[in-house]
Design a protein around this motif. Structure first.
Motif, PDB file in Angstrom:
ATOM      1  N   ALA A 417       2.198 -19.214  16.586  1.00 37.09           N
ATOM      2  CA  ALA A 417       0.981 -19.487  17.353  1.00 37.09           C
ATOM      3  C   ALA A 417       0.609 -18.296  18.236  1.00 37.09           C
ATOM      4  CB  ALA A 417       1.176 -20.738  18.208  1.00 37.09           C
ATOM      5  N   GLN A 418       1.597 -17.669  18.843  1.00 36.45           N
ATOM      6  CA  GLN A 418       1.315 -16.528  19.708  1.00 36.45           C
ATOM      7  C   GLN A 418       0.819 -15.324  18.908  1.00 36.45           C
ATOM      8  OE1 GLN A 418       5.181 -16.616  21.423  1.00 36.45           O
ATOM      9  NE2 GLN A 418       4.537 -17.760  23.234  1.00 36.45           N
ATOM     10  N   LEU A 419       1.356 -15.152  17.712  1.00 38.00           N
ATOM     11  CA  LEU A 419       0.876 -14.059  16.866  1.00 38.00           C
ATOM     12  C   LEU A 419      -0.557 -14.306  16.410  1.00 38.00           C
ATOM     13  CD1 LEU A 419       4.024 -13.238  14.685  1.00 38.00           C
ATOM     14  CD2 LEU A 419       2.973 -11.797  16.444  1.00 38.00           C
ATOM     15  N   ARG A 420      -0.916 -15.562  16.140  1.00 41.12           N
ATOM     16  CA  ARG A 420      -2.304 -15.873  15.776  1.00 41.12           C
ATOM     17  C   ARG A 420      -3.245 -15.544  16.934  1.00 41.12           C
ATOM     18  NH1 ARG A 420       0.162 -20.370  13.177  1.00 41.12           N
ATOM     19  NH2 ARG A 420      -0.241 -21.719  14.977  1.00 41.12           N
ATOM     20  N   GLU A 421      -2.812 -15.842  18.152  1.00 42.09           N
ATOM     21  CA  GLU A 421      -3.629 -15.529  19.327  1.00 42.09           C
ATOM     22  C   GLU A 421      -3.809 -14.014  19.471  1.00 42.09           C
ATOM     23  OE1 GLU A 421      -3.674 -16.364  24.189  1.00 42.09           O
ATOM     24  OE2 GLU A 421      -2.126 -17.267  22.916  1.00 42.09           O
ATOM     25  N   LEU A 422      -2.748 -13.277  19.250  1.00 40.53           N
ATOM     26  CA  LEU A 422      -2.833 -11.815  19.343  1.00 40.53           C
ATOM     27  C   LEU A 422      -3.687 -11.239  18.217  1.00 40.53           C
ATOM     28  CD1 LEU A 422       0.825 -10.998  20.368  1.00 40.53           C
ATOM     29  CD2 LEU A 422      -1.225 -10.453  21.696  1.00 40.53           C
ATOM     30  N   ARG A 423      -3.574 -11.817  17.023  1.00 35.59           N
ATOM     31  CA  ARG A 423      -4.407 -11.355  15.912  1.00 35.59           C
ATOM     32  C   ARG A 423      -5.875 -11.556  16.232  1.00 35.59           C
ATOM     33  NH1 ARG A 423      -5.243  -7.762  12.906  1.00 35.59           N
ATOM     34  NH2 ARG A 423      -3.060  -7.815  12.231  1.00 35.59           N
ATOM     35  N   ASP A 424      -6.211 -12.712  16.817  1.00 38.17           N
ATOM     36  CA  ASP A 424      -7.601 -12.985  17.172  1.00 38.17           C
ATOM     37  C   ASP A 424      -8.094 -11.969  18.203  1.00 38.17           C
ATOM     38  OD1 ASP A 424      -9.994 -14.839  17.142  1.00 38.17           O
ATOM     39  OD2 ASP A 424      -9.452 -14.958  19.263  1.00 38.17           O
ATOM     40  N   ALA A 425      -7.257 -11.655  19.193  1.00 34.29           N
ATOM     41  CA  ALA A 425      -7.648 -10.672  20.206  1.00 34.29           C
ATOM     42  C   ALA A 425      -7.831  -9.295  19.575  1.00 34.29           C
ATOM     43  CB  ALA A 425      -6.594 -10.615  21.308  1.00 34.29           C
ATOM     44  N   ALA A 426      -6.936  -8.920  18.667  1.00 29.95           N
ATOM     45  CA  ALA A 426      -7.048  -7.616  18.006  1.00 29.95           C
ATOM     46  C   ALA A 426      -8.289  -7.544  17.139  1.00 29.95           C
ATOM     47  CB  ALA A 426      -5.798  -7.350  17.171  1.00 29.95           C
ATOM     48  N   ASP A 427      -8.604  -8.627  16.424  1.00 25.92           N
ATOM     49  CA  ASP A 427      -9.799  -8.653  15.582  1.00 25.92           C
ATOM     50  C   ASP A 427     -11.068  -8.491  16.415  1.00 25.92           C
ATOM     51  OD1 ASP A 427      -8.247  -8.966  13.353  1.00 25.92           O
ATOM     52  OD2 ASP A 427      -8.648 -11.109  13.094  1.00 25.92           O
ATOM     53  N   ARG A 428     -11.047  -9.057  17.617  1.00 18.69           N
ATOM     54  CA  ARG A 428     -12.218  -8.958  18.498  1.00 18.69           C
ATOM     55  C   ARG A 428     -12.207  -7.666  19.324  1.00 18.69           C
ATOM     56  NH1 ARG A 428     -11.741 -12.207  22.330  1.00 18.69           N
ATOM     57  NH2 ARG A 428      -9.819 -13.366  21.879  1.00 18.69           N
ATOM     58  N   LYS A 429     -11.165  -6.854  19.127  1.00 21.27           N
ATOM     59  CA  LYS A 429     -10.988  -5.615  19.894  1.00 21.27           C
ATOM     60  C   LYS A 429     -10.985  -5.899  21.398  1.00 21.27           C
ATOM     61  CE  LYS A 429     -12.896  -2.602  16.304  1.00 21.27           C
ATOM     62  NZ  LYS A 429     -13.832  -1.501  15.985  1.00 21.27           N
ATOM     63  N   ASP A 430     -10.396  -7.024  21.728  1.00 17.00           N
ATOM     64  CA  ASP A 430     -10.326  -7.459  23.125  1.00 17.00           C
ATOM     65  C   ASP A 430      -8.935  -7.111  23.659  1.00 17.00           C
ATOM     66  OD1 ASP A 430     -10.297  -8.727  25.565  1.00 17.00           O
ATOM     67  OD2 ASP A 430     -11.242 -10.583  24.832  1.00 17.00           O
ATOM     68  N   THR A 431      -8.793  -5.893  24.171  1.00 19.35           N
ATOM     69  CA  THR A 431      -7.483  -5.453  24.646  1.00 19.35           C
ATOM     70  C   THR A 431      -7.043  -6.218  25.893  1.00 19.35           C
ATOM     71  OG1 THR A 431      -8.521  -3.639  25.869  1.00 19.35           O
ATOM     72  CG2 THR A 431      -7.729  -3.138  23.664  1.00 19.35           C
ATOM     73  N   ALA A 432      -7.997  -6.697  26.681  1.00 18.09           N
ATOM     74  CA  ALA A 432      -7.641  -7.477  27.863  1.00 18.09           C
ATOM     75  C   ALA A 432      -6.983  -8.788  27.453  1.00 18.09           C
ATOM     76  CB  ALA A 432      -8.880  -7.744  28.717  1.00 18.09           C
ATOM     77  N   ALA A 433      -7.537  -9.445  26.425  1.00 21.65           N
ATOM     78  CA  ALA A 433      -6.942 -10.689  25.938  1.00 21.65           C
ATOM     79  C   ALA A 433      -5.572 -10.432  25.321  1.00 21.65           C
ATOM     80  CB  ALA A 433      -7.867 -11.351  24.916  1.00 21.65           C
ATOM     81  N   ALA A 434      -5.448  -9.307  24.640  1.00 22.88           N
ATOM     82  CA  ALA A 434      -4.150  -8.960  24.047  1.00 22.88           C
ATOM     83  C   ALA A 434      -3.112  -8.714  25.138  1.00 22.88           C
ATOM     84  CB  ALA A 434      -4.291  -7.726  23.162  1.00 22.88           C
ATOM     85  N   ALA A 435      -3.516  -8.002  26.188  1.00 18.06           N
ATOM     86  CA  ALA A 435      -2.597  -7.732  27.300  1.00 18.06           C
ATOM     87  C   ALA A 435      -2.168  -9.029  27.981  1.00 18.06           C
ATOM     88  CB  ALA A 435      -3.262  -6.804  28.306  1.00 18.06           C
TER      89      ALA A 435
END
Length: 453
Positions: A417-435
């Protein structure tokens, strides 16, 4: 390829998906209608009109139809694909540090060839340039009853800035072209075979130059190696060495592009606890990767490295790589080059974990690699580097494909689940969400444990 397609591509790699295809010809010569396999210009990808200097058919040992009744047990010592769990390669390609993790994935799959379902073993090829993901492939191998090993294709994803740029080089036996011999049962000097035989997509012709050789392995001499010369689609030749217990041992030439084995599991495993000096080195490296890298931090890592290598046997290639990366790190710190520092620290951390493969189970090291990439993700997200973040997430997903089966089910679901959340942030180029999401993954990884037997 856009980021959404990247996620789909990675899903294919993670699932080791093997679609069965239609039937084509079996083993033999795959040529153009004129009987000429044309040389392809490497720069343009176009045919040159010139034919390759192919070996005479009488020298080929891959023309008989292979029989696959126990195909998933690959025991050929020169290509032990079902016995070697992981091989780490190091070197340089294109003037940059190059590293490969070649890992056996659990289980078997099947590929249809002329109506026959051939069981294959899948190995994940993960190549990193300057420490960052550059190419991913799933390679499919099977052993014929006579002991020869056959290559049944690969699913390739070439990456740029963490995103899949193309899938050039992908092929599958039974659909794109024939199964291709990658190692004879008992190679002899002068033998010729084609490990890839789909002209204009992939093509290699190999001639065995020498057998019964002794090469210097990571931890001493290795007997029974062979040297081959490989003809590529652009008409160039490259020497490769294959060695018992390792498979492909080295490729290229000193002074140019060169890759060689750093170490292999279980071939180079040594019973006993992790040496104290290696533990001290790892602690210094993790502190540097997680905090501010200044001259004092670099000095602590270098001192720990000097102490460890003087007390334990370290493969020459790994010694060269660690020395090189620490020198690069020192230079980057002095120049206040933040990007250079992040890259060098990552490579130093990768080298450090490789040293642990000698002493710790592969599952333990895969979990440590997950933690390494999670720390790197935190650093790259904080710096706003969207390409690096995308690559970090991809590297996490690929490593997780190798580590998940050794993780307790409930914890594995949480990490999924956490990797899916990070993938979504990376796809959106949202580095703040990834951090924001990265610390939860680090916590989950820190508390993950393999299931109890």
């Amino acid at each position: 390829m856009n980021s959404r397609k990247l996620a789909a591509a990675v899903a294919v790699v993670l699932g080791a998906t093997l679609a069965t295809g239609g039937c084509t010809s079996g083993a033999g010569s795959a040529q153009t209608r004129s009987g000429c396999v044309q040389i392809i210009d490497e720069a343009t990808g176009k045919k040159t009109g010139k034919c390759m200097p192919l070996a005479p058919e009488k020298d080929r040992v891959d023309l008989a139809k292979p029989v696959f009744s126990r195909s998933a047990s690959i025991t050929n010592p020169l290509h032990p694909s079902s016995q070697v769990q992981q091989v780490i390669y190091g070197g340089q390609v294109g003037g940059k540090p190059f590293r490969t993790e070649f890992t056996l994935l659990p289980g078997t799959s099947s590929i249809a060839i002329k109506g026959e379902q051939v069981k294959v073993r899948t190995l994940q090829y993960m190549a990193l340039s300057d420490g960052r993901i550059e190419e991913v492939a799933l390679d499919w191998f099977a052993q014929a009853d006579d002991g020869s090993v056959w290559y049944l294709g690969e699913s390739v994803f070439n990456c740029q800035d963490g995103v899949v740029a193309d899938t050039a080089g992908t092929w599958k036996a039974g659909k794109t072209g024939p199964a291709a011999m990658i190692m004879p049962a008992h190679p002899k000097a002068g033998n010729v075979y084609r490990p890839e035989n789909v002209p204009e997509i992939v093509f290699e012709e190999v001639r065995v130059k020498a057998v019964g050789q002794t090469v210097e392995g990571p931890y001493g001499p290795v007997k029974g190696a062979i040297t081959v010369s490989e003809l590529h689609m652009d008409g160039s030749h490259e020497d490769k060495v294959f060695a018992p217990g390792y498979g492909e041992f080295s490729t290229g030439n000193p002074g140019g592009d060169l890759e060689a084995v750093s170490l292999a599991v279980p071939t180079d495993v040594k019973p006993g606890p992790v040496p104290g000096g290696l533990t001290a080195l790892s602690n210094a490296v993790r502190t540097a990767q997680s905090g501010t890298v200044d001259p004092a931090a670099v000095q602590k890592v270098r001192a720990a490295w000097d102490a460890y290598r003087s007390a334990d046997r370290v493969p020459q290639l790994l010694t060269q790589q660690m020395d090189r990366d620490l020198d690069t790190l020192t230079t980057a710190v002095k120049a206040r080059d933040a990007k250079g520092v992040h890259g060098a620290v990552l490579r130093v951390a990768q080298n450090d974990l490789d040293l642990h493969l000698r002493y710790e189970p592969l599952a333990t090291e895969e979990a440590a690699r997950m933690s390494l990439w999670a720390r790197q993700l935190t650093t790259d997200a904080a710096s706003g580097d969207t390409g690096a973040v995308a690559g970090d997430v991809t590297s996490l997903e690929l490593t997780w494909a190798r580590a998940k089966h050794s993780t307790e089910a409930a914890k594995a679901a949480q990490i999924d689940a956490q990797l899916r959340e990070l993938r979504d942030a990376a796809d959106r180029k949202d580095t703040a969400a990834a951090a924001k999401a990265a610390p939860a993954l680090q916590t989950a990884l820190a508390t993950a444990a393999p299931p109890q037997p």
